[in-house]
Motif scaffolding. Structure first.
Motif, mmCIF file in Angstrom:
data_model
loop_
_atom_site.group_PDB
_atom_site.id
_atom_site.type_symbol
_atom_site.label_atom_id
_atom_site.label_comp_id
_atom_site.label_asym_id
_atom_site.label_seq_id
_atom_site.Cartn_x
_atom_site.Cartn_y
_atom_site.Cartn_z
ATOM 1 N N PRO A 147 9.693 1.940 1.763
ATOM 2 C CA PRO A 147 9.183 3.034 2.243
ATOM 3 C C PRO A 147 9.704 3.206 3.732
ATOM 4 C CG PRO A 147 7.636 1.040 1.881
ATOM 5 C CD PRO A 147 9.008 0.584 1.327
ATOM 6 N N HIS A 148 10.788 2.504 4.235
ATOM 7 C CA HIS A 148 11.476 2.809 5.515
ATOM 8 C C HIS A 148 12.273 4.064 5.313
ATOM 9 C CE1 HIS A 148 15.015 0.984 4.024
ATOM 10 N NE2 HIS A 148 15.935 1.592 4.891
ATOM 11 N N HIS A 149 12.818 4.462 4.013
ATOM 12 C CA HIS A 149 13.421 5.687 4.023
ATOM 13 C C HIS A 149 12.580 6.758 4.360
ATOM 14 C CE1 HIS A 149 16.837 3.642 2.166
ATOM 15 N NE2 HIS A 149 16.171 3.436 1.019
ATOM 16 N N ILE A 150 11.246 6.681 4.123
ATOM 17 C CA ILE A 150 10.264 7.699 4.455
ATOM 18 C C ILE A 150 9.956 7.931 5.786
ATOM 19 C CG2 ILE A 150 7.931 8.673 4.086
ATOM 20 C CD1 ILE A 150 8.089 7.773 1.316
ATOM 21 N N VAL A 155 14.308 11.698 -0.735
ATOM 22 C CA VAL A 155 13.779 10.568 0.202
ATOM 23 C C VAL A 155 13.043 9.861 -0.639
ATOM 24 C CG1 VAL A 155 13.249 9.637 2.200
ATOM 25 C CG2 VAL A 155 14.996 11.326 2.172
ATOM 26 N N VAL A 156 11.717 10.593 -1.033
ATOM 27 C CA VAL A 156 10.572 9.946 -1.622
ATOM 28 C C VAL A 156 11.026 9.268 -2.968
ATOM 29 C CG1 VAL A 156 8.277 10.109 -2.433
ATOM 30 C CG2 VAL A 156 8.947 11.596 -0.653
ATOM 31 N N ALA A 157 11.947 9.907 -3.861
ATOM 32 C CA ALA A 157 12.358 9.493 -4.938
ATOM 33 C C ALA A 157 13.111 8.107 -4.810
ATOM 34 C CB ALA A 157 13.264 10.542 -5.614
ATOM 35 N N ARG A 158 13.840 8.097 -3.611
ATOM 36 C CA ARG A 158 14.912 6.991 -3.300
ATOM 37 C C ARG A 158 13.901 5.973 -2.770
ATOM 38 N NH1 ARG A 158 19.468 6.565 1.478
ATOM 39 N NH2 ARG A 158 19.966 4.375 1.123
ATOM 40 N N ALA A 159 13.125 6.144 -2.096
ATOM 41 C CA ALA A 159 11.848 5.167 -1.726
ATOM 42 C C ALA A 159 11.155 4.395 -3.084
ATOM 43 C CB ALA A 159 10.767 5.751 -0.910
ATOM 44 N N GLY A 160 11.044 5.366 -4.053
ATOM 45 C CA GLY A 160 10.491 4.657 -5.015
ATOM 46 C C GLY A 160 11.173 3.800 -5.919
ATOM 47 N N ARG A 161 12.536 4.464 -6.068
ATOM 48 C CA ARG A 161 13.635 3.802 -6.875
ATOM 49 C C ARG A 161 14.016 2.347 -6.319
ATOM 50 N NH1 ARG A 161 16.408 8.558 -6.722
ATOM 51 N NH2 ARG A 161 17.662 7.776 -5.256
ATOM 52 N N CYS A 176 4.615 12.756 4.756
ATOM 53 C CA CYS A 176 5.492 11.264 5.039
ATOM 54 C C CYS A 176 4.422 10.342 5.667
ATOM 55 C CB CYS A 176 6.722 11.623 6.232
ATOM 56 S SG CYS A 176 8.075 12.528 5.428
ATOM 57 N N LEU A 177 3.646 10.833 6.826
ATOM 58 C CA LEU A 177 2.488 9.765 7.259
ATOM 59 C C LEU A 177 1.620 9.398 6.126
ATOM 60 C CD1 LEU A 177 2.489 11.098 10.973
ATOM 61 C CD2 LEU A 177 3.812 9.159 9.837
ATOM 62 N N ALA A 178 1.174 10.110 5.482
ATOM 63 C CA ALA A 178 0.146 9.886 4.427
ATOM 64 C C ALA A 178 0.714 8.926 3.418
ATOM 65 C CB ALA A 178 -0.225 11.302 3.828
ATOM 66 N N LEU A 179 1.856 8.972 2.980
ATOM 67 C CA LEU A 179 2.449 8.031 2.179
ATOM 68 C C LEU A 179 2.725 6.649 2.945
ATOM 69 C CD1 LEU A 179 5.309 10.293 0.499
ATOM 70 C CD2 LEU A 179 3.229 9.343 -0.668
ATOM 71 N N LEU A 180 2.742 6.633 3.995
ATOM 72 C CA LEU A 180 2.863 5.432 4.852
ATOM 73 C C LEU A 180 1.361 4.809 5.166
ATOM 74 C CD1 LEU A 180 5.771 6.208 7.266
ATOM 75 C CD2 LEU A 180 5.887 5.114 4.901
ATOM 76 N N GLY A 181 0.324 5.687 5.104
ATOM 77 C CA GLY A 181 -0.957 5.289 5.301
ATOM 78 C C GLY A 181 -1.482 5.470 6.549
ATOM 79 N N ILE A 182 -0.772 6.453 7.465
ATOM 80 C CA ILE A 182 -1.070 6.799 8.637
ATOM 81 C C ILE A 182 -1.645 8.111 8.703
ATOM 82 C CG2 ILE A 182 0.024 7.282 10.975
ATOM 83 C CD1 ILE A 182 2.239 5.311 9.998
ATOM 84 N N ALA A 237 0.641 -1.245 -0.080
ATOM 85 C CA ALA A 237 -0.002 0.099 -0.070
ATOM 86 C C ALA A 237 0.858 1.173 0.004
ATOM 87 C CB ALA A 237 -1.030 -0.002 1.011
ATOM 88 N N ALA A 238 1.938 1.251 0.591
ATOM 89 C CA ALA A 238 2.828 2.221 0.931
ATOM 90 C C ALA A 238 3.481 2.585 -0.563
ATOM 91 C CB ALA A 238 3.953 2.162 1.910
ATOM 92 N N LEU A 239 3.891 1.564 -1.204
ATOM 93 C CA LEU A 239 4.792 1.707 -2.465
ATOM 94 C C LEU A 239 3.580 2.183 -3.511
ATOM 95 C CD1 LEU A 239 6.918 -1.584 -2.596
ATOM 96 C CD2 LEU A 239 7.553 0.696 -2.251
ATOM 97 N N SER A 240 2.425 1.758 -3.570
ATOM 98 C CA SER A 240 1.401 2.107 -4.305
ATOM 99 C C SER A 240 1.271 3.685 -4.273
ATOM 100 C CB SER A 240 0.105 1.470 -4.063
ATOM 101 O OG SER A 240 0.213 -0.022 -4.413
ATOM 102 N N ARG A 241 1.147 4.124 -3.035
ATOM 103 C CA ARG A 241 1.064 5.665 -2.730
ATOM 104 C C ARG A 241 2.108 6.496 -3.025
ATOM 105 N NH1 ARG A 241 -0.039 3.722 2.612
ATOM 106 N NH2 ARG A 241 -2.186 3.007 2.644
#
Length: 581
Positions: free
Chosen positions: A521-524, A511-517, A569-575, A139-143
């Motif tokens: 998600p732990h980078h975020i 950081v978001v770009a790195r998490a996507g590459r 940050c939290l929204a991308l993680l689903g929080i 779910a986090a990767l989808s966001r």
């Protein structure tokens, strides 16, 4: 906004008289702020200069012509350390966050879709803590990919087909015909599944009966199919309730059964390439040339396997979605399966490299054991979430009994703690299940970040009340003004605490770009923790509400930037973030 990495690359390129291409990607941060704001490693230039990297750094430091916003550069061993003008640096942050510069808001949707397959629990089995990893990571990767501008297709590849349904039908007919499956069907079906494995120890013939039952299901037996449809529909209803609690959505619930009528096409494609071989009555693709066991497509009794249905699914997705990436969020223990699947797709002549990817993750472990639904060793996800919410409610009662919407806040904090407790870990690592750790509200946790946001919200409420009380004309609406960065930085001396906070916030887009590459998600999650910790130091060392004039406005703007990025940050993680805590 300033492109700090790009400007450094341009300055180095001019000083070294070499192309700037690729230099920006090597810019990093020094180990400590005292050493500078940005660092450029000179290792790649040692061969060109025919000097040691440290000597290259000294030479380049003497030749560099500084451009805004940089104030100085110095050689530090094999690195060039750059310092920026703190006023320009922080002003640049304000402009980026408040104007919605690229990286601080979701990018426009464009390009081919990213397909993310995640969660994918087995139907008629409990949604356990073991399913949490795939669900929240996927779910986090989808966001994240959606935030970066890719159209995303979220698929729940339900385990709704296979010999386990032969077992379940046999168990239901023997011991479950009187069960009421209209409510809470999954626990009842799960008890039947566990009983089957208990009974088979004394009656091994049950295994053969289950295999025959599943083969009849594949052959279209109407009575067996009616039972299967009942099990699936009731189980999916239970699953959707849990997904709702976790804030997880899917575009498609296309389980393994969806691809049954597409298996012939997949077989035909594999056969047309001369890949199908018979081995002891089964049909396989020989992968020994690549040091892998054969990929089994059809068993001797004619039944298909998980690999067969995954192959059909991969072909269907590639043909129907034309994806730029197909991401499978599945445990590390399935690595061989995906190596085989991707190799078969490659042998079919289909593009695989940089498109199909197994995003693996470690498991939750309990002592030295992993979870087993066959033996009944399972911790139900609904129990974990209920306990987390209860603990959050108890904490609120202790700390802030007068809090508004206590039940809603307890849900946001409790469920957020569970999600963050998973996502803060590098997905590749196993996690030892520990009630105290996963439900902790202290230390490097989701509630700590939520509290930081609530603290900033409190600052702005008090600032708005102060503005109303003082009847300031520019604050007549009762809100703190935004976008006033230039007036409030023009006459200020910016402290190291303020620069540190601005630096942490400014790294968010990368950081978001790195998490996507990396699909991590732990980078975020780590970035959110860093911002929250640095904000705490800023808050204690740089009074916001008790300051005045431009300094007060400046610190309010910096707090606003921190709040916006923490929430994102939290929204991308689903929080979710409560307004108050």
């Amino acid at each position: 906004m300033y492109d700090h990495h790009g400007i450094i690359a341009e300055m180095v390129s001019q000083a070294a008289q070499c192309p700037a291409q690729g230099l920006a990607q090597t810019v990093t941060r020094p180990p400590s702020p005292e050493m500078g704001d940005f660092a450029f490693p000179c290792f790649p230039m040692a061969r060109t200069f025919r000097k040691a990297p440290a000597a290259v750094a000294v030479e380049l430091a003497g030749k560099l012509v500084l451009q805004p916003p940089f104030l100085s550069v110095e050689a530090a061993g094999p690195y060039l350390n750059f310092r920026v003008d703190p006023v320009l640096f922080v002003r640049d942050l304000f402009q980026g966050v408040n104007s919605g510069a690229p990286g601080y808001v979701a990018a426009p949707v464009q390009g081919d879709p990213v397909v993310v397959e995640f969660s994918s629990p087995n139907v008629a089995k409990p949604f356990s803590i073991g399913h949490l990893r795939s669900t929240v990571i996927g779910a986090a990767l989808s966001r994240i990919h959606a935030y970066l501008g890719s159209p995303v297709i979220r698929i729940n590849h339900l385990g709704d087909w296979g010999t386990q349904f032969g077992k379940l039908v046999v168990a239901y007919r023997r011991w479950g015909m009187d069960l009421d499956l209209s409510q809470d069907a999954t626990p009842k079906l799960y008890e039947l599944y566990v009983r089957f494995h208990e009974e088979v120890e004394s009656d091994p013939t049950l295994e053969a009966e289950a295999r025959e039952t599943f083969a009849s299901l594949e052959a279209g037996d109407e009575d067996i199919r009616a039972l299967w449809e009942l099990f699936v529909s009731r189980s999916v209803s239970d699953l959707k309730r849990i997904y709702g609690d976790l804030g997880v959505e899917f575009d498609h619930y296309t389980g393994e059964s969806f691809y049954i009528d597409k298996l012939d096409q997949a077989f035909a494609e594999v056969d047309s390439k001369g890949l199908v071989q018979e081995s002891q009555g089964a049909l396989i693709v020989d992968l020994s040339e690549w040091s892998m066991p054969p990929c089994l497509l059809r068993k001797t009794d004619g039944a298909t396997l998980y690999a067969t249905r995954d192959l059909a699914a991969a072909i269907y997705r590639q043909d129907n979605y034309s994806p730029s990436r197909v991401i499978y969020v599945v445990g590390t223990e399935q690595s061989l399966h995906f190596r085989q699947l991707f190799k078969v797709l490659e042998l079919l002549g289909r593009p695989v490299e940089n498109i199909f990817e197994h995003v693996n993750f470690g498991l939750y472990r309990f002592g030295n054991e992993k979870m087993s639904t066959r033996r009944g060793k399972v911790i139900f996800m609904e129990d974990v979430l209920a306990k987390a919410v209860e603990m959050a409610g108890d904490l609120i009662q202790e700390k802030n009994p007068g809090l508004r919407d206590r039940e809603s806040v307890a849900r946001q904090v409790g469920i957020g703690a569970v999600i963050f407790g998973d996502l803060v870990n590098d997905r590749a690592r196993d996690i030892d299940f520990d009630w105290e750790r996963i439900l902790s509200f202290e230390g490097d946790t989701g509630p700590y970040i939520q509290y930081s946001v609530a603290r900033i919200n409190s600052i702005f409420r008090k600032a708005a009340e102060s503005c109303q009380a003082e009847m300031l004309p520019e604050q007549s609406s009762g809100e703190v003004s935004e976008g006033s960065d230039q007036p409030c930085t023009a006459q200020l001396k910016v402290s190291s605490h303020e620069v540190d906070l601005a630096r942490e916030i400014m790294e968010f887009p990368e950081v978001v770009a790195r998490a996507g590459r990396e699909n991590k998600p732990h980078h975020i999650a780590k970035k959110a923790l860093d911002i929250a910790k640095v904000f705490s130091r800023f808050y204690h060392n740089c009074p916001v509400l008790s300051s005045a004039g431009p300094e007060r406005e400046f610190r309010l703007e910096l707090s606003r930037a921190a709040q916006k990025v923490l929430v994102q940050c939290l929204a991308l993680l689903g929080i979710q973030c409560p307004d108050e805590m």
